[in-house]
Design a protein around this motif. Structure first.
Motif, PDB file in Angstrom:
ATOM      1  N   VAL A 262       0.874  -1.088   0.115  1.00  0.00           N
ATOM      2  CA  VAL A 262      -0.038  -0.017  -0.079  1.00  0.00           C
ATOM      3  C   VAL A 262       1.020   1.212   0.129  1.00  0.00           C
ATOM      4  N   LEU A 263       0.344   2.446  -0.368  1.00  0.00           N
ATOM      5  CA  LEU A 263       1.003   3.641  -0.537  1.00  0.00           C
ATOM      6  C   LEU A 263       0.767   4.569   0.616  1.00  0.00           C
ATOM      7  N   HIS A 264      -0.242   4.226   1.368  1.00  0.00           N
ATOM      8  CA  HIS A 264      -0.771   5.317   2.431  1.00  0.00           C
ATOM      9  C   HIS A 264      -0.423   4.516   3.785  1.00  0.00           C
ATOM     10  N   HIS A 265      -0.505   5.262   4.894  1.00  0.00           N
ATOM     11  CA  HIS A 265      -0.593   4.861   6.107  1.00  0.00           C
ATOM     12  C   HIS A 265      -1.356   5.583   7.069  1.00  0.00           C
ATOM     13  N   TYR A 266      -1.757   5.191   8.171  1.00  0.00           N
ATOM     14  CA  TYR A 266      -2.425   5.920   9.220  1.00  0.00           C
ATOM     15  C   TYR A 266      -1.444   6.353  10.214  1.00  0.00           C
ATOM     16  N   GLY A 267      -1.610   7.709  10.586  1.00  0.00           N
ATOM     17  CA  GLY A 267      -0.984   8.368  11.250  1.00  0.00           C
ATOM     18  C   GLY A 267      -1.121   8.028  12.856  1.00  0.00           C
ATOM     19  N   GLU A 268      -2.324   7.435  12.872  1.00  0.00           N
ATOM     20  CA  GLU A 268      -2.713   6.901  14.493  1.00  0.00           C
ATOM     21  C   GLU A 268      -3.821   6.012  14.274  1.00  0.00           C
ATOM     22  N   SER A 269      -4.015   5.281  15.431  1.00  0.00           N
ATOM     23  CA  SER A 269      -5.029   4.144  15.383  1.00  0.00           C
ATOM     24  C   SER A 269      -6.262   4.800  15.097  1.00  0.00           C
ATOM     25  N   MET A 270      -6.841   4.200  14.087  1.00  0.00           N
ATOM     26  CA  MET A 270      -8.225   4.632  13.430  1.00  0.00           C
ATOM     27  C   MET A 270      -9.413   3.550  14.283  1.00  0.00           C
ATOM     28  N   PRO A 271     -10.527   4.366  14.601  1.00  0.00           N
ATOM     29  CA  PRO A 271     -11.543   3.488  15.102  1.00  0.00           C
ATOM     30  C   PRO A 271     -11.998   2.502  14.034  1.00  0.00           C
ATOM     31  N   THR A 272     -12.688   1.436  14.457  1.00  0.00           N
ATOM     32  CA  THR A 272     -13.220   0.379  13.455  1.00  0.00           C
ATOM     33  C   THR A 272     -14.023   0.681  12.241  1.00  0.00           C
ATOM     34  N   GLN A 273     -14.845   1.596  12.880  1.00  0.00           N
ATOM     35  CA  GLN A 273     -15.734   2.216  12.009  1.00  0.00           C
ATOM     36  C   GLN A 273     -15.321   3.082  10.916  1.00  0.00           C
ATOM     37  N   LEU A 274     -14.531   3.501  11.148  1.00  0.00           N
ATOM     38  CA  LEU A 274     -13.628   4.707   9.956  1.00  0.00           C
ATOM     39  C   LEU A 274     -12.685   3.571   9.334  1.00  0.00           C
ATOM     40  N   LEU A 275     -12.385   2.640   9.807  1.00  0.00           N
ATOM     41  CA  LEU A 275     -11.854   1.571   8.745  1.00  0.00           C
ATOM     42  C   LEU A 275     -12.599   0.908   7.960  1.00  0.00           C
ATOM     43  N   ILE A 276     -13.996   0.529   8.361  1.00  0.00           N
ATOM     44  CA  ILE A 276     -14.890   0.083   7.415  1.00  0.00           C
ATOM     45  C   ILE A 276     -15.129   1.062   6.042  1.00  0.00           C
ATOM     46  N   GLU A 277     -15.289   2.238   6.890  1.00  0.00           N
ATOM     47  CA  GLU A 277     -15.585   3.693   5.731  1.00  0.00           C
ATOM     48  C   GLU A 277     -14.390   3.282   4.601  1.00  0.00           C
ATOM     49  N   GLY A 278     -13.280   3.192   5.181  1.00  0.00           N
ATOM     50  CA  GLY A 278     -12.007   3.090   4.143  1.00  0.00           C
ATOM     51  C   GLY A 278     -12.355   2.263   2.961  1.00  0.00           C
ATOM     52  N   LEU A 279     -13.352   1.210   3.190  1.00  0.00           N
ATOM     53  CA  LEU A 279     -13.689   0.318   2.265  1.00  0.00           C
ATOM     54  C   LEU A 279     -14.247   0.756   0.917  1.00  0.00           C
ATOM     55  N   PHE A 280     -14.928   2.118   1.171  1.00  0.00           N
ATOM     56  CA  PHE A 280     -15.748   2.574   0.232  1.00  0.00           C
ATOM     57  C   PHE A 280     -14.883   3.665  -0.567  1.00  0.00           C
TER      58      PHE A 280
END
Length: 441
Positions: A262-280
């Motif tokens: 992957v070409l990106h990374h999260y600067g901090e721990s993301m809530p699970t709900q936002l990770l699911i949003e990432g699939l969109f």
């Protein structure tokens, strides 16, 4: 080659489409009628369609509906292989509409136009920065125009990744110059997703089998990567071995996000709900990143987040839908309550016929087999039948189910069907996979 969305006007027959094209623009029911009729004629190859489309190209008009439909007519004539349209299509290289010029250049390459004068006009257009230089380079390369080598070589240093990639691929094809091959590898990981997708086509055009590993790991839609593997396998040079092809297809259908760079990374721990949003997200690099992080989360948190957005939007977003089908089979330890609902979601997805959800059925089948291994027989029977109209990847997924059965019960049960696939199936990769199962049985 047929397209998924070619035949979407079931009530329109050939004569009806031809009649629409003969009408004046002022009497059309809708401004899109010409375009619709031209598009629909792809379903009716033959002289009636060819003559109607050629006559429509003779229509002189500045009306936008005419211009849009004429661009489409050039494309349809090329897809139908109407060689007698070549000279007419070549005249559109002089169009003031750069999009018509682009379509004409593409069409001429499809029709294998070998007129040196037409080739020179395409080379001259290459120097016009307002034109689609990528398509012009691709078309000249496909036509194997050796006189274009010197002009194209200049563009291997072009500022636009897509133009540079096309030029590099063309140079490899036309002259064997592989000095910029590593650039194509870099393009597969470009920050711009459109450029990454263009790079896949460049790998195909260059027949760059040596970039297979990079291709498989690139953060690009599996549909693009699969198309490249199939193209490399089907190339006349046959540089991709049978074992490499099977291994690549297996990997792409399982599509484990942990194998993607992957070409990106999260600067901090993301809530699970936002990770699911990432699939969109429209960028697949971000989708694969979200998948990688989700696989580290508690399955109850994941299910809670999925459940909250499934009916609202996830069931009808083909990108997120595909990733969720994969996620269901990758997460361990689902609760019984979650499994009840996942069972229905996967079962529905396996038989989903919506064209835009093309990637989901095979992904759903593989996840279903992982979670409910004793309930796959009805799906597997359908996958291995020569009488069905399932997509090749769905049928290949059925073969993966047999391969994953370490007891060999499935292979013994479906021995006859495997033999029939080897002997009668029209898809070379399916034949190859079925034969490998028989050889290692």
């Amino acid at each position: 080659m047929p397209g998924l969305f070619d035949n979407i006007h079931d009530g329109l027959d050939q004569q009806g489409a031809v009649d629409i094209l003969s009408k004046d623009v002022g009497v059309l029911e809708s401004e899109s009628d010409y375009y619709m009729a031209v598009s629909h004629l792809i379903n009716f190859p033959g002289p009636i369609t060819s003559q109607a489309l050629l006559a429509f190209l003779d229509k002189c008009s500045v009306d936008v509906p005419v211009g849009l439909a004429q661009r489409k007519a050039v494309e349809v004539l090329a897809r139908l292989g109407v060689v007698e349209a070549t000279s007419k299509i070549a005249t559109f290289l002089g169009s003031s509409d750069v999009y018509m010029v682009e379509n004409a250049a593409w069409a001429l390459s499809c029709l294998n136009c070998q007129d040196p004068e037409v080739h020179q006009r395409m080379i001259d257009l290459l120097y016009d920065s307002s034109q689609n230089q990528r398509v012009l380079i691709q078309s000249l390369s496909k036509l194997s125009v050796k006189s274009a080598i010197a002009p194209i070589s200049v563009y291997t240093a072009h500022e636009k990744t897509s133009v540079r990639g096309a030029a590099i691929a063309a140079m490899i094809h036309l002259s064997g110059d592989q000095s910029h091959l590593t650039d194509l590898s870099d393009h597969l990981y470009d920050s711009n997703q459109m450029d990454r997708q263009s790079a896949v086509q460049d790998v195909i055009d260059a027949n760059a089998v040596q970039l297979l590993s990079e291709l498989l790991q690139a953060p690009i839609s599996p549909a693009f990567r699969m198309r490249a593997v199939r193209a490399l396998f089907d190339h006349p040079s046959n540089k991709l071995s049978d074992d490499e092809a099977i291994s690549a297809v297996d990997q792409l259908l399982y599509d484990d996000p942990r194998l993607i760079t992957v070409l990106h990374h999260y600067g901090e721990s993301m809530p699970t709900q936002l990770l699911i949003e990432g699939l969109f997200h429209p960028d697949f690099s971000r989708c694969y990143l979200a998948m990688q992080e989700l696989l580290k989360r508690d399955n109850r948190e994941i299910w809670s987040s999925v459940e909250s957005c499934w009916q609202e939007k996830a069931h009808n977003d083909y990108g997120a839908h595909y990733f969720l089908m994969r996620l269901f089979g990758l997460v361990e330890g689902w609760t019984e309550e979650a499994l009840l609902q996942i069972h229905k979601i996967l079962s529905d997805a396996i038989v989903d016929k919506r064209p835009q959800f093309r990637k989901s059925p095979s992904a759903a089948l593989l996840s279903f087999a992982k979670l409910f291994p004793s309930q796959c027989n009805c799906f597997l029977e359908n996958c291995l039948s020569l009488e069905n109209s399932l997509s090749w990847d769905m049928r290949y997924a059925g073969l993966l189910l047999i391969q994953s059965d370490h007891s060999d019960d499935l292979q013994l049960r479906y021995q006859l069907q495997l033999q029939q696939l080897v002997e009668s199936d029209v898809d070379s990769l399916l034949q190859l996979k079925a034969q490998s199962l028989l050889d290692h049985g």
